[in-house]
Scaffold this motif. Structure first.
Motif, mmCIF file in Angstrom:
data_model
loop_
_atom_site.group_PDB
_atom_site.id
_atom_site.type_symbol
_atom_site.label_atom_id
_atom_site.label_comp_id
_atom_site.label_asym_id
_atom_site.label_seq_id
_atom_site.Cartn_x
_atom_site.Cartn_y
_atom_site.Cartn_z
ATOM 1 N N THR A 202 18.503 5.772 36.842
ATOM 2 C CA THR A 202 18.361 5.529 35.406
ATOM 3 C C THR A 202 18.943 4.154 35.065
ATOM 4 O O THR A 202 19.760 3.620 35.813
ATOM 5 N N PRO A 203 18.528 3.589 33.898
ATOM 6 C CA PRO A 203 19.123 2.318 33.475
ATOM 7 C C PRO A 203 20.650 2.397 33.397
ATOM 8 O O PRO A 203 21.342 1.451 33.775
ATOM 9 N N GLU A 204 21.187 3.520 32.952
ATOM 10 C CA GLU A 204 22.647 3.659 32.837
ATOM 11 C C GLU A 204 23.313 3.518 34.207
ATOM 12 O O GLU A 204 24.348 2.865 34.337
ATOM 13 N N GLN A 205 22.714 4.130 35.230
ATOM 14 C CA GLN A 205 23.279 4.027 36.582
ATOM 15 C C GLN A 205 23.144 2.589 37.114
ATOM 16 O O GLN A 205 24.047 2.079 37.764
ATOM 17 N N ALA A 206 22.030 1.955 36.821
ATOM 18 C CA ALA A 206 21.785 0.621 37.375
ATOM 19 C C ALA A 206 22.707 -0.432 36.766
ATOM 20 O O ALA A 206 23.064 -1.400 37.432
ATOM 21 N N VAL A 207 23.098 -0.264 35.493
ATOM 22 C CA VAL A 207 23.937 -1.310 34.868
ATOM 23 C C VAL A 207 25.434 -1.073 35.110
ATOM 24 O O VAL A 207 26.254 -1.903 34.724
ATOM 25 N N ALA A 208 25.784 0.019 35.782
ATOM 26 C CA ALA A 208 27.207 0.304 36.028
ATOM 27 C C ALA A 208 27.649 -0.364 37.325
ATOM 28 O O ALA A 208 27.658 0.242 38.388
ATOM 29 N N LEU A 347 14.413 -1.247 31.861
ATOM 30 C CA LEU A 347 15.441 -0.921 30.845
ATOM 31 C C LEU A 347 14.826 -0.145 29.678
ATOM 32 O O LEU A 347 15.501 0.667 29.049
ATOM 33 N N ASP A 348 13.521 -0.404 29.398
ATOM 34 C CA ASP A 348 12.795 0.344 28.348
ATOM 35 C C ASP A 348 12.272 1.685 28.861
ATOM 36 O O ASP A 348 11.517 2.349 28.159
ATOM 37 N N ARG A 349 12.571 2.023 30.105
ATOM 38 C CA ARG A 349 12.121 3.266 30.752
ATOM 39 C C ARG A 349 10.602 3.352 30.864
ATOM 40 O O ARG A 349 10.023 4.426 30.904
ATOM 41 N N ARG A 350 9.934 2.175 30.927
ATOM 42 C CA ARG A 350 8.486 2.193 31.119
ATOM 43 C C ARG A 350 8.128 2.305 32.594
ATOM 44 O O ARG A 350 7.099 2.879 32.946
ATOM 45 N N ILE A 351 8.947 1.722 33.480
ATOM 46 C CA ILE A 351 8.716 1.837 34.924
ATOM 47 C C ILE A 351 10.005 2.314 35.602
ATOM 48 O O ILE A 351 11.092 2.209 35.025
ATOM 49 N N GLY A 352 9.851 2.805 36.810
ATOM 50 C CA GLY A 352 11.014 3.269 37.571
ATOM 51 C C GLY A 352 11.724 2.112 38.254
ATOM 52 O O GLY A 352 11.218 0.981 38.302
ATOM 53 N N PHE A 353 12.886 2.408 38.802
ATOM 54 C CA PHE A 353 13.719 1.389 39.447
ATOM 55 C C PHE A 353 13.008 0.748 40.643
ATOM 56 O O PHE A 353 12.988 -0.481 40.790
ATOM 57 N N ALA A 354 12.400 1.583 41.488
ATOM 58 C CA ALA A 354 11.757 1.058 42.697
ATOM 59 C C ALA A 354 10.536 0.203 42.350
ATOM 60 O O ALA A 354 10.122 -0.650 43.137
ATOM 61 N N ALA A 355 9.970 0.420 41.159
ATOM 62 C CA ALA A 355 8.779 -0.347 40.749
ATOM 63 C C ALA A 355 9.119 -1.802 40.425
ATOM 64 O O ALA A 355 8.220 -2.651 40.382
ATOM 65 N N ILE A 356 10.397 -2.102 40.199
ATOM 66 C CA ILE A 356 10.767 -3.493 39.896
ATOM 67 C C ILE A 356 10.313 -4.400 41.035
ATOM 68 O O ILE A 356 9.676 -5.442 40.818
#
Ligand code: NAD
Ligand code: MG
Length: 400
Positions: A202-208, A347-356
């Motif tokens: 999730t964005p919360e996990q990624a920014v920590a 960050l807008d939750r439109r795509i998943g983390f791996a999709a970056i």
């Protein structure tokens, strides 16, 4: 007999409400008389910008739109603050090149900082560069503006500040003396997480981030290690080194901020607690050293300093640094544009983390062969815009 009085260094902070911007003001406030704030700028946080104006009394403050300018003017009038308020991108570049500005702290996030950085470089300012995306996009054009304008470019990114601190002042000798440089990377929050579970991040996990408190965009970049990819590209330009002379190693404690391996196999490193006020204070006072507010390293408490190789299967984005540096000029700008769009979508939750990484790799592939001319700032800005269009379309295709 009158004592020599050194005039205060007059500073403009572009992006003063962000993590680097507020840390810069923290260092400045420790040295009244030595530094003075001539200008501030912010994108969103007008409330915080108004407080900063009341405290530091800059001549001018810049916001993106007329609407925010009216908001800020209202707040300043109420507080009896005489700061002039201006709006728009042109005002930002004017501030960066203004006669009453000696030093510019470039602390905007993203390619949006390129034009004001170029303005500061061309005007021969002392340019404190935190905004790595500007150099990743600007590349050789940026460095030429620095040289032709007679600017002093001082890296603020902790790794690049570390390397700069290890090098002699005479930059003509750098390429000869250096064998290679080693950028350290913490590995971010997912250094040991099972990559099979990256789809659930999730964005919360990624920014920590485990060691640094930073803005949201760079925090996500640290989680994908795209931050280190951008830093490899940044180092290529700052230090004039070919891509294969730039290496990366994981160092989870973030104490050794980077290293220079010299021709004679001697290794120089800069160490310190992970606190951005150290490189900021170094940039502000260079070649002097002043109090930064950071705590000192306690070697008796330091349990261990460890190093490990980067796992490129876990962090495939890192490889894109060398790939795009070896590709035609402009490819690094495409990578940066794709990554900005991909991170925003995540960050807008439109795509998943791996999709970056998917967005970045596919956008670079698709744009190869249609980069166009990239000899001027306008052409680079146009390339950035076209790459974003492609990246947004790719991201839509990967939307969950
Ligand atoms: P942040 O998000 O905390 O702050 C960004 C600042 O830029 C804010 O003041 C914001 O108002 C302004 N801004 C955002 N978008 C803008 C736009 N389109 N136009 C004009 N202004 C805009 O970010 P940060 O963490 O302070 O990072 C700033 C830069 O420094 C980034 O390039 C980052 O990679 C680099 N950097 C940061 C750190 C860190 O510890 N935070 C370390 C090394 C490098
Ligand atoms: Mg860094």
């Amino acid at each position: 007999m009158s004592a020599e009085v050194t005039p205060a260094q007059r500073i403009a902070i572009l992006g003063s409400t962000g993590s680097i911007g507020t840390s810069t003001l923290d260092v400045v406030a420790r040295h009244p008389g030595r530094f003075e704030i001539a200008g501030l700028s912010a994108y969103q946080r007008v409330d915080l910008l108004a407080e900063q104006c009341a405290r530091f009394r800059p001549r001018v403050a810049v916001v993106p739109t007329e609407e925010r300018a009216r908001d800020l003017r209202g707040r300043l009038a109420q507080a009896g603050v005489a700061t002039e308020v201006r709006a728009g991108a042109a005002a930002l570049s004017e501030l960066a090149a203004a006669d009453d500005v000696d030093a510019v702290m470039a602390a905007i996030v993203g390619a949006a900082g390129l034009a004001p950085c170029m303005a500061a470089a061309s005007a021969g300012k002392r340019l404190l560069l935190a905004n790595k995306e500007a150099l990743v996009v600007g590349g050789a054009l940026f460095m030429r503006a620095v040289e032709q304008g007679g600017a002093l470019l001082l890296p603020i990114d902790s790794e690049h500040s570390a390397i700069f601190q290890c090098l002699p002042e005479d930059r003509d000798t750098w390429s000869r003396r250096i064998d290679h440089i080693v950028l350290t990377a913490s590995g971010g929050p997912f250094r040991t997480r099972d990559p099979a579970t990256f789809v659930d991040v999730t964005p919360e996990q990624a920014v920590a981030h485990p060691n640094w408190v930073m803005g949201r965009k760079i925090s996500v970049d640290s989680a994908t290690m795209m931050n280190k990819a951008l830093e490899v590209i940044e180092a290529r330009w700052l230090f004039g080194l070919e891509p294969d002379r730039i290496r990366v190693v994981i160092h989870p404690q973030s104490i050794v901020h980077s290293m220079v391996v010299c021709r004679d196999a001697s290794v120089l490193a800069q160490l310190g607690t992970p606190d951005m006020r150290v490189p900021i204070a170094y940039g502000l006072a260079y070649p002097e050293r002043v109090e930064s507010g950071a705590s000192r390293l306690d070697f008796e408490q330091l349990a261990s300093l460890s190093f490990e190789p980067v796992d490129l299967r876990r962090f495939p984005g890192l490889q894109l640094a060398w790939d795009t540096l070896r590709a035609p000029v402009g490819t690094t700008a495409v990578l940066n544009a794709a990554n900005e769009e991909a991170v925003a979508a995540f960050l807008d939750r439109r795509i998943g983390f791996a999709a970056i990484h998917e967005v970045n790799a596919r956008t670079v592939d698709e744009m190869l062969g249609r980069l166009g001319d990239v000899a001027t700032l306008d052409e680079l800005i146009d390339l950035d815009r076209r790459a974003r269009d492609v990246a947004r379309r790719v991201a839509e295709g990967l939307a969950r």
